[in-house]
Design an enzyme around this catalytic site. Structure first.
Site, short mmCIF file in Angstrom:
data_model
loop_
_atom_site.label_atom_id
_atom_site.label_comp_id
_atom_site.label_asym_id
_atom_site.label_seq_id
_atom_site.Cartn_x
_atom_site.Cartn_y
_atom_site.Cartn_z
N LYS A 272 -83.00 -15.77 -38.17
CA LYS A 272 -82.03 -16.61 -37.33
C LYS A 272 -80.80 -16.09 -37.71
O LYS A 272 -80.10 -16.24 -38.78
CB LYS A 272 -82.13 -18.27 -37.95
N LYS A 284 -71.34 -31.04 -35.34
CA LYS A 284 -71.67 -31.49 -36.62
C LYS A 284 -70.43 -32.37 -37.38
O LYS A 284 -69.33 -32.07 -36.85
CB LYS A 284 -71.62 -30.16 -37.63
N ASP A 295 -75.10 -19.44 -41.58
CA ASP A 295 -76.34 -19.60 -40.87
C ASP A 295 -76.86 -18.47 -39.94
O ASP A 295 -77.96 -18.55 -39.26
CB ASP A 295 -76.03 -20.60 -39.53
N ARG A 358 -84.16 -22.96 -34.27
CA ARG A 358 -85.60 -22.82 -33.56
C ARG A 358 -85.68 -22.36 -32.16
O ARG A 358 -86.65 -21.82 -31.83
CB ARG A 358 -86.32 -24.48 -33.83
N1 BES Z 1 -77.87 -24.57 -39.60
C1 BES Z 1 -78.45 -25.87 -39.76
C2 BES Z 1 -79.22 -26.46 -41.00
C3 BES Z 1 -78.55 -26.11 -42.26
C4 BES Z 1 -78.20 -27.30 -43.03
C5 BES Z 1 -78.53 -25.02 -42.96
C6 BES Z 1 -77.58 -27.26 -44.06
C7 BES Z 1 -77.72 -24.98 -44.09
C8 BES Z 1 -77.23 -26.03 -44.71
C9 BES Z 1 -79.50 -26.06 -38.49
O1 BES Z 1 -79.08 -25.53 -37.21
C10 BES Z 1 -79.37 -27.80 -38.05
O2 BES Z 1 -78.29 -28.17 -37.60
N2 BES Z 1 -80.37 -28.42 -38.38
C11 BES Z 1 -80.45 -29.88 -38.06
C12 BES Z 1 -81.48 -30.28 -37.32
C13 BES Z 1 -81.84 -31.48 -36.84
C14 BES Z 1 -80.81 -31.62 -35.61
C15 BES Z 1 -83.00 -31.97 -36.27
C16 BES Z 1 -80.34 -30.63 -39.37
O3 BES Z 1 -80.96 -30.12 -40.52
O4 BES Z 1 -79.61 -31.40 -39.65
ZN ZN Z 2 -78.08 -23.86 -37.64
MN MN Z 3 -77.49 -26.57 -36.16
#
Ligand code: BES
Ligand code: ZN
Ligand code: MN
Length: 507
Positions: A272, A284, A295, A358
């Site tokens: 990724k 966010k 990321d 994903r």
């Molecule tokens: N890049 C984030 C996940 C992440 C969170 C990486 C904290 C490192 C530290 C990912 O793209 C994301 O935003 N995931 C969401 C998924 C959710 C919307 C289903 C999450 O984990 O909140």
């Molecule tokens: Zn992400």
């Molecule tokens: Mn994300």
């Protein structure tokens, strides 16, 4: 002697070499590092420090004891030698209760890293730590090099501290030369990944990452192919296109390939590579965004591993895919409820644009199937749920079969990377049903988020190919204080696990 190549972003110039000397008293260095253990009658010097206590008039344990040193892991004490040794500075690092002669490699890596981290600015450091075997010598070299890492490209101050210049591992172990060479190669790759993760997203967008991969990849002997946004659209990479369409910096898919004429197996790694994750229109909150330059850590690990595999000349075929995009909100960004067609042909409803990792991974995973690999491993900073479940330092490993999952966890552990196996409970699949498309990218249930993300990915794994998924959202970036050989910021996590996996399939 091996030189870690200058990093792309920082001038990482620490070198490592071996020396067979066992004369720590007259060894010519600026800082001599020895190990200490806790003992019933106070501190006990670890192997490697023979002759030292005598040269110090038998006062070593008492001096360190008076300073409060207990010999526990992570502990470090600097003692001036006042001419008793050639080295002006003696550095004692705690090794804990390791049974004599049988040292856990990770204890040695951390001790060496603790020392070189604390000795930033020192030109020459000698590690007189336990190194009776090649594996131990290599652990000291790797930990020492990784602990010496520093990222200074964006500092302008005059009093910048340079990292340790040269590390000498004192060892006469058989096979140490080759083992230390491997350690230097792996450390160079981990440092490269750290540089990429630490580089601000204003200087690392998808096309720039692809350029770096082309240049450094070619130098290492990889063949590199880059698909730009036009090729991605024409090629049907709907997920990468959808995530990247909101940014002025268009997406890329990089394919790195290494082959060996005697290879019996092919491994495929998919990373990724979100160079910045704002969340997109599903924006966010501020506090979750400031470290989202990390990321792309999964793509970084895949890139670093491929470079190391090529430099080591492993007897395996390896392909790496870097799924690169910047996730931004804008008038051209994908909307929650948009539907795209993925590379595998399945349609996906995007209910949350922040679940973007994903979406880029499924195109890379499906494309990797065309290389007829023996296994596909994807690596991603995929979910905050990973951090909730396993904390900052332990990656989650999920797989299509139990053997592969256990193999990945075992190899991670051998390389000194913390990872833990996680299940793919069947009942979670139903929640990914979409009322309009083949599948939705969001599960209505927040709990088990690391697992539902993996279950989503599994739907796109090519028929008959073994697959594992590593969620390293926490381990990729150290928001806390440095520890052992791990600095603040980018860690280069999982790079070593992928190299270890390739070594396994080269056997
Ligand atoms: N890049 C984030 C996940 C992440 C969170 C990486 C904290 C490192 C530290 C990912 O793209 C994301 O935003 N995931 C969401 C998924 C959710 C919307 C289903 C999450 O984990 O909140
Ligand atoms: Zn992400
Ligand atoms: Mn994300």
């Amino acid at each position: 002697m091996r030189t870690a190549p200058a990093g792309l972003a920082s001038a990482y110039v620490t070198t490592v070499r071996l020396n067979p000397s066992d004369n720590v008293v007259s060894f010519d260095t600026e800082a001599l590092v020895v190990g200490v253990h806790p003992g019933p009658d106070g501190l006990r010097a670890a192997p490697g420090a023979e002759g030292l206590d005598e040269a110090l008039g038998g006062r070593l344990a008492a001096t360190l004891g008076a300073m409060g040193v207990k010999g526990t892991p992570g502990e470090i004490a600097k003692v001036p030698t006042f001419g008793a040794l050639t080295a002006p500075l003696l550095v004692a690092v705690g090794l804990g209760d390791a049974p004599e002669g049988d040292y856990d490699a990770e204890v040695l890596r951390r001790a060496a890293g603790t020392a070189t981290r604390a000795l930033a600015g020192t030109g020459r450091v000698a590690l007189a730590l336990p190194a009776a075997g090649a594996e131990q010598a290599a652990a000291l070299a790797l930990g020492g090099l990784l602990g010496a890492y520093s990222f200074t490209r964006y500092r302008t101050g005059a009093e910048q501290t340079a990292p340790v210049g040269e590390i000498t591992v004192l060892s006469r172990a058989e096979g140490a030369e080759a083992a230390v060479d491997r350690a230097a190669t792996v450390a160079a790759s981990v440092s490269l990944v750290r540089d990429l993760v630490n580089t601000p997203p204003s200087d690392l967008w998808p096309a720039r990452f692809a350029e770096i991969a082309e240049q450094t990849g070619a130098e290492a002997g990889l063949s590199v192919e880059v698909l730009d946004e036009k090729a991605l659209k024409e090629g049907g990479y709907g997920g990468i296109v959808a995530v990247g369409q909101g940014s002025v910096n268009p997406p890329r898919l990089v394919r790195l390939a290494y082959s060996h004429p005697e290879a019996a197996k092919t491994v495929a790694f998919v990373g990724k590579g979100i160079t910045f994750d704002s969340g997109g229109l599903s924006l966010k909150p501020t506090a979750s965004m400031d470290w989202m330059k990390s990321d792309m850590g999964g793509a970084g690990a895949v890139f670093g591993a491929l470079v190391a595999i090529a430099r080591l000349g492993l007897k395996v075929n390896a392909v790496g895919y870097l799924c690169l995009a910047e996730n931004m909100p804008s008038g051209t960004a994908q909307r929650p409820s948009d539907v795209f067609t993925s590379y595998a042909g399945k349609t996906v409803e995007v209910l949350d644009t922040d679940a973007e990792g994903r979406l880029v991974l499924i195109d890379g995973i499906a494309r990797a199937g065309e290389d007829s690999p023996d296994l596909i491993v994807d690596v991603a900073t995929l979910t905050g749920a990973q951090i909730v479940a396993l904390g900052w330092r332990t990656a989650g490993v999920m797989a299509g079969d139990d053997e592969l999952r256990e193999e990945v966890v075992r190899i991670a552990g051998e390389q000194g990377e913390s990872a833990w196996g996680m299940p793919l409970p069947e009942e979670l699949r139903k929640g990914l049903d979409s009322p309009v498309a083949d599948i939705a990218n969001l599960h209505p249930e927040r709990f088990g988020g690391m697992l539902t993300a993996a279950i989503f990915l599994r739907e796109f794994v090519p028929e008959g190919v073994r697959w594992a998924h590593i969620d390293m959202a926490g381990p990729a970036f150290n928001k806390g204080e440095p520890h052992g050989y791990t600095p603040k910021g980018g860690t280069g996590a999982i790079t070593r696990t992928l190299v270890g996996l390739a070594e396994q399939y080269a056997r």
